[in-house]
Every structure is written in structure tokens, then in C-alpha cells.
Design a protein around this motif. Sequence first.
Motif, PDB file in Angstrom:
ATOM      1  N   GLY A  14      -7.443   8.176   8.290  1.00 22.95           N
ATOM      2  CA  GLY A  14      -8.775   7.578   8.281  1.00 22.95           C
ATOM      3  C   GLY A  14      -8.779   6.160   8.813  1.00 22.95           C
ATOM      4  O   GLY A  14      -8.279   5.893   9.903  1.00 22.95           O
ATOM      5  N   ASP A  15      -9.344   5.228   8.040  1.00 21.71           N
ATOM      6  CA  ASP A  15      -9.418   3.836   8.468  1.00 21.71           C
ATOM      7  C   ASP A  15      -8.037   3.259   8.722  1.00 21.71           C
ATOM      8  O   ASP A  15      -7.860   2.426   9.624  1.00 21.71           O
ATOM      9  N   GLU A  16      -7.065   3.681   7.933  1.00 22.76           N
ATOM     10  CA  GLU A  16      -5.704   3.171   8.140  1.00 22.76           C
ATOM     11  C   GLU A  16      -5.162   3.610   9.499  1.00 22.76           C
ATOM     12  O   GLU A  16      -4.486   2.846  10.196  1.00 22.76           O
ATOM     13  N   GLY A  17      -5.487   4.841   9.909  1.00 22.32           N
ATOM     14  CA  GLY A  17      -5.088   5.299  11.227  1.00 22.32           C
ATOM     15  C   GLY A  17      -5.661   4.435  12.324  1.00 22.32           C
ATOM     16  O   GLY A  17      -5.000   4.168  13.339  1.00 22.32           O
ATOM     17  N   ARG A  18      -6.884   3.948  12.113  1.00 21.69           N
ATOM     18  CA  ARG A  18      -7.517   3.076  13.107  1.00 21.69           C
ATOM     19  C   ARG A  18      -6.944   1.661  13.064  1.00 21.69           C
ATOM     20  O   ARG A  18      -7.132   0.888  14.007  1.00 21.69           O
ATOM     21  N   ARG A  19      -6.273   1.308  11.970  1.00 19.88           N
ATOM     22  CA  ARG A  19      -5.572   0.020  11.933  1.00 19.88           C
ATOM     23  C   ARG A  19      -4.180   0.130  12.545  1.00 19.88           C
ATOM     24  O   ARG A  19      -3.621  -0.867  13.000  1.00 19.88           O
ATOM     25  N   ILE A  20      -3.626   1.335  12.564  1.00 18.28           N
ATOM     26  CA  ILE A  20      -2.307   1.539  13.159  1.00 18.28           C
ATOM     27  C   ILE A  20      -2.419   1.672  14.675  1.00 18.28           C
ATOM     28  O   ILE A  20      -1.638   1.087  15.421  1.00 18.28           O
TER      29      ILE A  20
ATOM     30  N   ASN B 253       2.190  -1.543   5.286  1.00 17.44           N
ATOM     31  CA  ASN B 253       3.578  -1.090   5.372  1.00 17.44           C
ATOM     32  C   ASN B 253       3.662   0.398   5.035  1.00 17.44           C
ATOM     33  O   ASN B 253       2.976   0.886   4.141  1.00 17.44           O
ATOM     34  N   ALA B 254       4.507   1.127   5.745  1.00 15.92           N
ATOM     35  CA  ALA B 254       4.598   2.579   5.546  1.00 15.92           C
ATOM     36  C   ALA B 254       5.094   2.948   4.154  1.00 15.92           C
ATOM     37  O   ALA B 254       4.783   4.025   3.652  1.00 15.92           O
ATOM     38  N   LEU B 255       5.856   2.059   3.514  1.00 17.85           N
ATOM     39  CA  LEU B 255       6.395   2.349   2.188  1.00 17.85           C
ATOM     40  C   LEU B 255       5.475   1.894   1.066  1.00 17.85           C
ATOM     41  O   LEU B 255       5.578   2.376  -0.054  1.00 17.85           O
ATOM     42  N   ASP B 256       4.593   0.944   1.378  1.00 17.64           N
ATOM     43  CA  ASP B 256       3.628   0.444   0.408  1.00 17.64           C
ATOM     44  C   ASP B 256       2.519  -0.237   1.201  1.00 17.64           C
ATOM     45  O   ASP B 256       2.701  -1.367   1.677  1.00 17.64           O
ATOM     46  N   PRO B 257       1.382   0.437   1.390  1.00 19.81           N
ATOM     47  CA  PRO B 257       0.335  -0.102   2.268  1.00 19.81           C
ATOM     48  C   PRO B 257      -0.284  -1.411   1.789  1.00 19.81           C
ATOM     49  O   PRO B 257      -1.036  -2.032   2.536  1.00 19.81           O
ATOM     50  N   ARG B 258       0.063  -1.844   0.599  1.00 20.24           N
ATOM     51  CA  ARG B 258      -0.426  -3.145   0.132  1.00 20.24           C
ATOM     52  C   ARG B 258       0.388  -4.280   0.753  1.00 20.24           C
ATOM     53  O   ARG B 258      -0.001  -5.449   0.644  1.00 20.24           O
ATOM     54  N   ARG B 259       1.495  -3.943   1.391  1.00 20.73           N
ATOM     55  CA  ARG B 259       2.433  -4.950   1.885  1.00 20.73           C
ATOM     56  C   ARG B 259       2.380  -5.062   3.403  1.00 20.73           C
ATOM     57  O   ARG B 259       1.901  -4.167   4.089  1.00 20.73           O
ATOM     58  N   ILE B 260       2.886  -6.168   3.906  1.00 20.79           N
ATOM     59  CA  ILE B 260       2.832  -6.421   5.344  1.00 20.79           C
ATOM     60  C   ILE B 260       3.685  -5.403   6.096  1.00 20.79           C
ATOM     61  O   ILE B 260       4.708  -4.929   5.597  1.00 20.79           O
TER      62      ILE B 260
END
Length: 438
Positions: free
Chosen positions: A25-31, A133-140
Motif C-alpha cells: 500500500g502506502d509503504e510500497g509507494r514510499r519504497i 526499515n524492512a525489519l522494523d518499519p518504525r526505524r530508518i
Amino acid sequence: MTSTLTESPAVQRLEAALAAITAAGDEGRRIFTRVYPDTARAAAQASDLRRSAGKRLGPLDGRIVSIKDLFDVAGEATTAGSQLLQGAAPAAHDALVVSRLHAAGAVIIGKTNMTEFAFSGVGINPHYGTPGNALDPRRIPGGSSSGAGVSVARGMADIAIGSDTGGSVRIPSALNGLVGFKPTQARVPRDGAYPLSFTLDCVGPLCRSVADAAATDGVLAGTSDQPLPSRAVAGLRLGAPRGLLFSQTQDAVLAAVELALGQLATAGATLSNESLDDLLGEPFRLQEGGTLVAAEAAWIHKAGVATRPEAYDPIVLGRIRRGQTLDAATYVGIQQARAALLPALDARMAHLDALVLPTVPLLAPLIADVQDEDVFLRTNALLLRNPSVFNFFDLPVLSLPLPSQNGLAVGLMLVGKRGGDRELLALGAAVEALLRVT
């Protein structure tokens, strides 16, 4: 399209990658800043037809590849993660590395998000959003090749192509649990890549294995597909540059690195502690009044900063403007001093096969914790510290993933000898086999 073709490996893997982007979703558009489903499907189908006919174009034929948003694709503007270039004229030609990927049968799935103009190691982008971050999306995600690292780590690509001026391939690789390779600068052409620093920019892959890094390096460099020489860990001469580049390292990162060093020694590598701070500290001493990167970025962005400063990320703008303060005599002095330092480090590394150290000294911090500009700049400087030294010395460098710490990724950096790119990759393959993260 026949059912056989639909079930073939390249098409299947492409559809899985496209589905992963859509599902995000939105995360895909940020990647990804742009996705190429139609051309990618055509390339995947062509690859599968070649495979069925026994006519592969090489090891990247049918591999799903993402490219950083600073590489030209014919017919579209290259925005380099910026708002400023959204209305730029379309590129007339593909970047040379993009052309080489196409010729090798790679399936280019899309362009990945990045720090604006590749000017930070954190990965924040106020224009297109920041991929988690792929391991924790709250992180850079790490930068500047932020979307590149996340795209591979989340299964949206097999391989990503990034740029590395001070660590921009290795930092996101380290923070997302990937292999990242920075070649010797002259090895891979930068034609059609939006520049940050003429002196230091490099182009390299982010991927899941040293084998993929080696295959991609061969395609990007335009060399023949030659297998890596076989190396064993036993007998390797590895030096740990204790001192500056091990300082301020978080306990979890240091523990993972020390465990890896112990495993290498147990497997027969000779490990020595090297006192190299007199050389490795010189890039920082020489550039206390301003950096080569900032000065060259100031020249590249002279018109944009003068006419549309409001279009820039304020932090990036501030770093570019600091480059405007570096006078010509100081700039030339840094370049002259650098030229003298390269052979000096070569001589000090002559008895070693590689240096080994943490890729970055910290685990990925929370995105929320780097919003303050002072915190951002301190974090950025620490992320860039270790990788940037070896851009300055123009040595080939490989980052390998170590077992996660508290669910977050740690990278181990191997620094090879001048011009020894393939030898470093061969050495890295042996180390990877010993330390393999499953």
C-alpha cells in the motif's frame, strides 16, 4: 501467454514482487517512486522463453532488479528523490548501467526512493515519504539508497542498484540485513546517473548474497562473466583497525562483530589489530572546514539553490550551502593531500588481505528519534563515518550481514586492496559461507 510461460520462474517471481509492492500500500509507494509492470512483464516473459530454449544471457537473465531514482530511464524525468526535478526534461537515453542490465536480461521492476540528491545516510525523504526499515518499519532504512535496500529485503526485487558516495549502498545493506558492494570508483561507469560528488560517487548492488553481488558487478562493469576465484577462510590475513572506526559502537553491534571475528579466527584466519588512525582519521581532519562532497554538490546545485531554495529538503539545502563556503585553495589542498594518502594506506595494508570492521556502529534508530535536525546530523555523521573513509581512499568494500541483534540488522565491512574488486568478492564469499545468516 501460455500456461507454461505463466508458471515459469521469472514471471512467477515478478508477479510475486509486484504483488508485494501492491500489498504494501502506502509503504510500497514510499519504497518505489515508479513501477514498470508492463515492461517488466515483457522482459520476464522474454527471459523465460530464452531459458526454455537454453539461451540464457548470463547470471542476471530473469533476475528482478530495482534501480535507484537517480539513474536515467529514457523518456522520463530523473528526479533523484527531489521535488526540484519533477518537471525536468525527460532523459534522452538510459543510463549506461541500465542499458547493461537490459542487455543482460535483467527484469527492471521500478525506481526506488532515496534521500534527496543522495545527500545523507539516514534515508529520510520529505517529498516522497520515508520507507520504513524492512525489519522494523518504525526505524530508518538507511540512505541514501533507502528504497533500494528495503525493496530487496522485503522481496520486491532480487537485486537493487544504488549509488555510494559515503556509504549509500553499504549503510542500507547493513541496516536491512543485506550484502552491499562498493566497487573501485572507475570500475562502473556513472553515465546517466545524477551526481552528488564527481570525486567519490560509485555505483554498486544491494542483494542477498555475495554471488549476486559478483554477478551484478560483472554486468555493471561490462566485464565477461568469469567465476570468482576460490578462497578459503583458513589462511586469510585480516586486520581490525581498532581505534576511531570502532569507537562509539553500540554494545549489540560490537558483540556481533566480535563474535564474527572469533569465528573467523577459529576457522583459521589470522587476525591482527591494526593501528591506522593516523591515516584513517585524515579524511575527517582534512575536511573539518568543508567536505569534497559538499563543495562539489554546491557546484552541481548552484542554479537550483539560487532560484528555488524552497524546493529542497531544508537539511539537504543546509549541507549544500555549507559546501559553498569551501574556498578553491582548500578544495585543491584536500585533493592533493588525498592523492598522497592513497599509496600510504596501500603500503600499510600490504601484509593484509582485507580490513574488517563494523559497517556502521549503531542499530537502526527510530524515525521519530531523528526528526530534530541536530539529532539527525549527529546520527548521519555516525552512520557515514566508517563507510565514507573508504570512499575517500577509493578501495573496494563489501558489507555482509551478521546475525540480528534485538531483531535488528548488523553489518560487517570487509575492505579490499586497491583494484582488487574480484579478489575481495571471492574473499567475501568465503567469509559469507562461514558466517551465513539464514
